[in-house]
Design a protein around this motif. Structure first.
Motif, PDB file in Angstrom:
ATOM      1  N   ALA A 278       0.833  -1.210   0.000  1.00 30.98           N
ATOM      2  CA  ALA A 278       0.000   0.000   0.000  1.00 30.98           C
ATOM      3  C   ALA A 278       0.863   1.255   0.000  1.00 30.98           C
ATOM      4  CB  ALA A 278      -0.927   0.003   1.209  1.00 30.98           C
ATOM      5  N   GLU A 279       1.925   1.267   0.779  1.00 27.76           N
ATOM      6  CA  GLU A 279       2.797   2.437   0.838  1.00 27.76           C
ATOM      7  C   GLU A 279       3.570   2.617  -0.462  1.00 27.76           C
ATOM      8  OE1 GLU A 279       3.502   2.408   5.683  1.00 27.76           O
ATOM      9  OE2 GLU A 279       4.856   1.299   4.373  1.00 27.76           O
ATOM     10  N   VAL A 280       3.943   1.508  -1.109  1.00 27.27           N
ATOM     11  CA  VAL A 280       4.597   1.606  -2.416  1.00 27.27           C
ATOM     12  C   VAL A 280       3.637   2.230  -3.423  1.00 27.27           C
ATOM     13  CG1 VAL A 280       5.631   0.302  -4.313  1.00 27.27           C
ATOM     14  CG2 VAL A 280       6.135  -0.331  -1.949  1.00 27.27           C
ATOM     15  N   PHE A 281       2.370   1.836  -3.378  1.00 25.89           N
ATOM     16  CA  PHE A 281       1.356   2.419  -4.265  1.00 25.89           C
ATOM     17  C   PHE A 281       1.234   3.917  -4.025  1.00 25.89           C
ATOM     18  CE2 PHE A 281      -2.905   3.817  -5.284  1.00 25.89           C
ATOM     19  CZ  PHE A 281      -3.167   3.234  -6.513  1.00 25.89           C
ATOM     20  N   LEU A 282       1.175   4.317  -2.753  1.00 25.31           N
ATOM     21  CA  LEU A 282       1.027   5.736  -2.433  1.00 25.31           C
ATOM     22  C   LEU A 282       2.229   6.547  -2.897  1.00 25.31           C
ATOM     23  CD1 LEU A 282      -0.471   5.400   1.155  1.00 25.31           C
ATOM     24  CD2 LEU A 282      -1.669   6.138  -0.907  1.00 25.31           C
TER      25      LEU A 282
ATOM     26  N   ARG B 252      -4.280  11.826  -6.132  1.00 24.60           N
ATOM     27  CA  ARG B 252      -5.705  11.614  -5.867  1.00 24.60           C
ATOM     28  C   ARG B 252      -6.195  10.234  -6.308  1.00 24.60           C
ATOM     29  NH1 ARG B 252      -8.033  16.088  -3.983  1.00 24.60           N
ATOM     30  NH2 ARG B 252      -6.942  18.071  -4.293  1.00 24.60           N
ATOM     31  N   GLN B 253      -5.259   9.368  -6.666  1.00 24.89           N
ATOM     32  CA  GLN B 253      -5.635   8.010  -7.053  1.00 24.89           C
ATOM     33  C   GLN B 253      -5.944   7.194  -5.796  1.00 24.89           C
ATOM     34  OE1 GLN B 253      -5.851   6.678 -10.227  1.00 24.89           O
ATOM     35  NE2 GLN B 253      -6.656   4.815  -9.296  1.00 24.89           N
ATOM     36  N   GLU B 254      -7.148   6.678  -5.698  1.00 24.37           N
ATOM     37  CA  GLU B 254      -7.542   5.922  -4.517  1.00 24.37           C
ATOM     38  C   GLU B 254      -6.857   4.561  -4.498  1.00 24.37           C
ATOM     39  OE1 GLU B 254     -11.718   5.562  -4.047  1.00 24.37           O
ATOM     40  OE2 GLU B 254     -12.082   7.726  -3.926  1.00 24.37           O
ATOM     41  N   LEU B 255      -6.625   4.078  -3.294  1.00 22.45           N
ATOM     42  CA  LEU B 255      -6.057   2.747  -3.132  1.00 22.45           C
ATOM     43  C   LEU B 255      -7.067   1.685  -3.540  1.00 22.45           C
ATOM     44  CD1 LEU B 255      -4.400   3.211   0.342  1.00 22.45           C
ATOM     45  CD2 LEU B 255      -3.181   2.372  -1.655  1.00 22.45           C
ATOM     46  N   PRO B 256      -6.652   0.657  -4.279  1.00 22.66           N
ATOM     47  CA  PRO B 256      -7.529  -0.491  -4.493  1.00 22.66           C
ATOM     48  C   PRO B 256      -7.918  -1.107  -3.144  1.00 22.66           C
ATOM     49  CG  PRO B 256      -5.621  -0.583  -5.945  1.00 22.66           C
ATOM     50  CD  PRO B 256      -5.366   0.527  -4.969  1.00 22.66           C
TER      51      PRO B 256
ATOM     52  N   ARG C 192      -6.869  -1.923   2.928  1.00 16.32           N
ATOM     53  CA  ARG C 192      -6.890  -2.634   4.211  1.00 16.32           C
ATOM     54  C   ARG C 192      -5.544  -2.541   4.926  1.00 16.32           C
ATOM     55  NH1 ARG C 192      -9.927  -6.405   0.972  1.00 16.32           N
ATOM     56  NH2 ARG C 192      -8.066  -7.665   0.607  1.00 16.32           N
ATOM     57  N   GLN C 193      -4.467  -2.231   4.191  1.00 16.79           N
ATOM     58  CA  GLN C 193      -3.139  -2.158   4.791  1.00 16.79           C
ATOM     59  C   GLN C 193      -2.742  -0.746   5.200  1.00 16.79           C
ATOM     60  OE1 GLN C 193      -0.312  -3.568   1.948  1.00 16.79           O
ATOM     61  NE2 GLN C 193      -1.302  -5.538   1.641  1.00 16.79           N
ATOM     62  N   SER C 194      -3.500   0.257   4.787  1.00 13.37           N
ATOM     63  CA  SER C 194      -3.041   1.637   4.911  1.00 13.37           C
ATOM     64  C   SER C 194      -3.813   2.418   5.961  1.00 13.37           C
ATOM     65  CB  SER C 194      -3.168   2.345   3.557  1.00 13.37           C
ATOM     66  OG  SER C 194      -2.805   3.700   3.686  1.00 13.37           O
ATOM     67  N   LEU C 195      -3.076   3.209   6.735  1.00 21.97           N
ATOM     68  CA  LEU C 195      -3.691   4.088   7.731  1.00 21.97           C
ATOM     69  C   LEU C 195      -3.875   5.500   7.204  1.00 21.97           C
ATOM     70  CD1 LEU C 195      -1.631   2.988  10.891  1.00 21.97           C
ATOM     71  CD2 LEU C 195      -3.891   2.194  10.178  1.00 21.97           C
ATOM     72  N   PHE C 196      -3.341   5.796   6.017  1.00 19.65           N
ATOM     73  CA  PHE C 196      -3.387   7.177   5.504  1.00 19.65           C
ATOM     74  C   PHE C 196      -3.648   7.168   4.014  1.00 19.65           C
ATOM     75  CE2 PHE C 196       0.862   6.203   4.184  1.00 19.65           C
ATOM     76  CZ  PHE C 196       1.488   5.643   5.280  1.00 19.65           C
ATOM     77  N   ALA C 197      -4.763   6.555   3.615  1.00 23.13           N
ATOM     78  CA  ALA C 197      -5.061   6.367   2.193  1.00 23.13           C
ATOM     79  C   ALA C 197      -5.082   7.681   1.423  1.00 23.13           C
ATOM     80  CB  ALA C 197      -6.397   5.645   2.037  1.00 23.13           C
ATOM     81  N   MET C 198      -5.607   8.749   2.031  1.00 20.57           N
ATOM     82  CA  MET C 198      -5.710  10.016   1.311  1.00 20.57           C
ATOM     83  C   MET C 198      -4.950  11.136   2.030  1.00 20.57           C
ATOM     84  SD  MET C 198      -7.237   9.199  -1.393  1.00 20.57           S
ATOM     85  CE  MET C 198      -7.502  10.829  -2.100  1.00 20.57           C
ATOM     86  N   ASP C 199      -3.933  10.777   2.815  1.00 21.99           N
ATOM     87  CA  ASP C 199      -3.120  11.760   3.502  1.00 21.99           C
ATOM     88  C   ASP C 199      -2.045  12.244   2.535  1.00 21.99           C
ATOM     89  OD1 ASP C 199      -1.194  13.093   5.022  1.00 21.99           O
ATOM     90  OD2 ASP C 199      -1.670  11.941   6.817  1.00 21.99           O
TER      91      ASP C 199
ATOM     92  N   LEU D 216       6.456   9.700   1.340  1.00 22.40           N
ATOM     93  CA  LEU D 216       6.808   8.423   0.728  1.00 22.40           C
ATOM     94  C   LEU D 216       7.450   8.627  -0.637  1.00 22.40           C
ATOM     95  CD1 LEU D 216       3.601   6.396   1.683  1.00 22.40           C
ATOM     96  CD2 LEU D 216       5.914   5.993   2.560  1.00 22.40           C
ATOM     97  N   GLN D 217       6.926   9.566  -1.409  1.00 24.54           N
ATOM     98  CA  GLN D 217       7.506   9.857  -2.720  1.00 24.54           C
ATOM     99  C   GLN D 217       8.943  10.357  -2.588  1.00 24.54           C
ATOM    100  OE1 GLN D 217       4.714  12.666  -4.303  1.00 24.54           O
ATOM    101  NE2 GLN D 217       3.135  11.119  -4.717  1.00 24.54           N
ATOM    102  N   ARG D 218       9.181  11.231  -1.619  1.00 19.89           N
ATOM    103  CA  ARG D 218      10.537  11.754  -1.407  1.00 19.89           C
ATOM    104  C   ARG D 218      11.485  10.642  -0.965  1.00 19.89           C
ATOM    105  NH1 ARG D 218       7.687  16.120   0.914  1.00 19.89           N
ATOM    106  NH2 ARG D 218       8.024  15.250   3.007  1.00 19.89           N
ATOM    107  N   GLU D 219      10.995   9.770  -0.102  1.00 20.33           N
ATOM    108  CA  GLU D 219      11.844   8.680   0.388  1.00 20.33           C
ATOM    109  C   GLU D 219      12.238   7.744  -0.753  1.00 20.33           C
ATOM    110  OE1 GLU D 219      11.719   4.972   3.580  1.00 20.33           O
ATOM    111  OE2 GLU D 219      10.250   6.595   3.751  1.00 20.33           O
ATOM    112  N   ASN D 220      11.288   7.421  -1.623  1.00 19.47           N
ATOM    113  CA  ASN D 220      11.609   6.565  -2.759  1.00 19.47           C
ATOM    114  C   ASN D 220      12.574   7.269  -3.712  1.00 19.47           C
ATOM    115  OD1 ASN D 220      11.345   4.261  -4.558  1.00 19.47           O
ATOM    116  ND2 ASN D 220      10.026   5.547  -5.821  1.00 19.47           N
ATOM    117  N   ALA D 221      12.340   8.568  -3.954  1.00 27.51           N
ATOM    118  CA  ALA D 221      13.226   9.328  -4.839  1.00 27.51           C
ATOM    119  C   ALA D 221      14.650   9.370  -4.291  1.00 27.51           C
ATOM    120  CB  ALA D 221      12.685  10.744  -5.027  1.00 27.51           C
TER     121      ALA D 221
END
Length: 363
Positions: A83-87, A93-97, A102-109, A116-121
């Motif tokens: 879920a975090e990789v997806f985010l 604004r893409q909703e989680l499948p 079910r795995q995420s505590l911050f689906a639209m945070d 998360l994007q900065r960490e992956n970058a």
């Protein structure tokens, strides 16, 4: 090479991935086996897929093309849930499948997504560069540059190493602390009991991993062992066409992927045992919770390669099947005093705990 028939092949696309583009969702899912629930595409065939298994778990498949970086860094993949990789990769604004929600505590945070994007970058920027741009073709063999690139995408220097032609058991370790370790220590906790952690508090996690390393393989390597989770990969070094990478977990139908020359498919399945509970929880001895070696909870894991029998065909095949994970306190003996190690008591009265709200609940 002959193209093997398969129930569900990943098409290698050349669609350029633009920031903000929506993931492409699969059309009709397979009747059995993993079902594609989300996809993010990048340039030159690079993409990431999320696939839901029959038991509801979600696998991640990362396709990369030599000599490019993948869309998700292997270290980020290791540290985060699907879920975090997806985010980190999907538009803001893409909703989680549903299977990921079910795995995420911050689906639209949005701020969490940006983090998360900065960490992956940052993790991608830390990957090595300077690989030969010519790539592999009809010349048999896996070049040193291609091996090094494969190791960087897999996240382990032993993958592609010509001295590592083995199926064996390895014991890789990780550290947890407040700063400077592989993973954080006690970033959140249950109840109102919070740990008074110091920089000298360190937990070490040790995995038991059954490992495959095939660094310049002709014809069909295969690997099979029960465990809690698995990480498999195949890189197509040379030859006249794609190879077929088969993987299976449990009783579900085998999943087949076409990996082109100069391509690599990095596949993580099952619930990873790393990082351990210590990353988030310390109070009440929760940091000790790892994953025991248990035949009752093991699931079979297998991988194989087909269509690799041509004169110049060569692949790198890597597999890590995780069977156990243990954690131990390796803090300095004087970190909390001679009579106290990292807290594992049944209440909050120990000197390395403090309580919020004026109360000290018991376990």
């Amino acid at each position: 090479m002959k193209s093997s028939s398969n129930r569900f092949a990943l098409a290698v696309t050349g669609v350029a991935w633009l920031l903000g583009a929506a993931p492409v969702h699969a059309a009709t899912p397979a009747a059995s086996g993993p079902r594609e629930i989300a996809r993010v595409d990048g340039a030159r065939g690079n993409h990431v897929l999320w696939l839901e298994n029959d038991d509801g778990a979600v696998d991640i498949a990362v396709m990369a093309t030599y000599p490019q970086r993948p869309l998700v860094a292997p270290l980020f993949l290791k540290k985060h849930t699907p879920a975090e990789v997806f985010l980190a990769l999907a538009p803001a604004r893409q909703e989680l499948p549903a299977a990921l929600a079910r795995q995420s505590l911050f689906a639209m945070d949005f701020s969490a997504r940006e983090q998360l994007q900065r960490e992956n970058a940052d993790a991608l920027a830390a990957l090595p560069t300077g690989f030969d741009s010519g790539g592999q073709s009809l010349t048999a063999g896996c070049s040193a540059s291609f091996r090094a690139w494969t190791a960087s995408v897999y996240g382990d220097a032993t993958c592609g190493d010509s001295s590592q032609e083995v199926i064996s058991t390895a014991y890789p370790s990780d550290t947890y602390c407040t700063s400077g370790c592989d993973f954080p220590l006690g970033t959140q906790d249950s109840y109102t009991c919070q740990p008074k952690l110091r920089s000298c508090d360190i937990v070490e996690g040790t995995a038991t991993v059954v490992r495959l390393r095939a660094s310049n393989w002709w014809n069909g390597p295969s690997f099979n062992h029960p465990g809690h989770s698995a990480h498999f990969a195949v890189s197509n070094c040379s030859g006249n066409g794609p190879v077929t990478f088969n993987r299976q977990r449990g009783a579900s139908d085998a999943y087949a992927v076409q990996v082109p020359v100069n391509g690599m498919l990095n596949y993580v399945m099952g619930a990873p045992i790393v990082p351990g509970n210590a990353a988030n929880f310390v109070a009440y001895g929760a940091w000790k919770k790892g994953k025991t070696a248990s035949g009752d909870t093991y699931v079979s894991n297998s991988m194989s390669v087909e269509a690799n029998g041509g004169t110049d065909d060569r692949v790198i095949a890597c597999g890590d099947i995780q069977t156990a994970y243990s954690l131990q306190d390796v803090s300095s003996p004087t970190c909390h005093g001679s009579d106290i190690s990292l807290c594992s008591g049944g209440n909050c009265t120990s000197s390395c705990f403090y309580c919020s709200g004026g109360s000290c609940p018991t376990n």
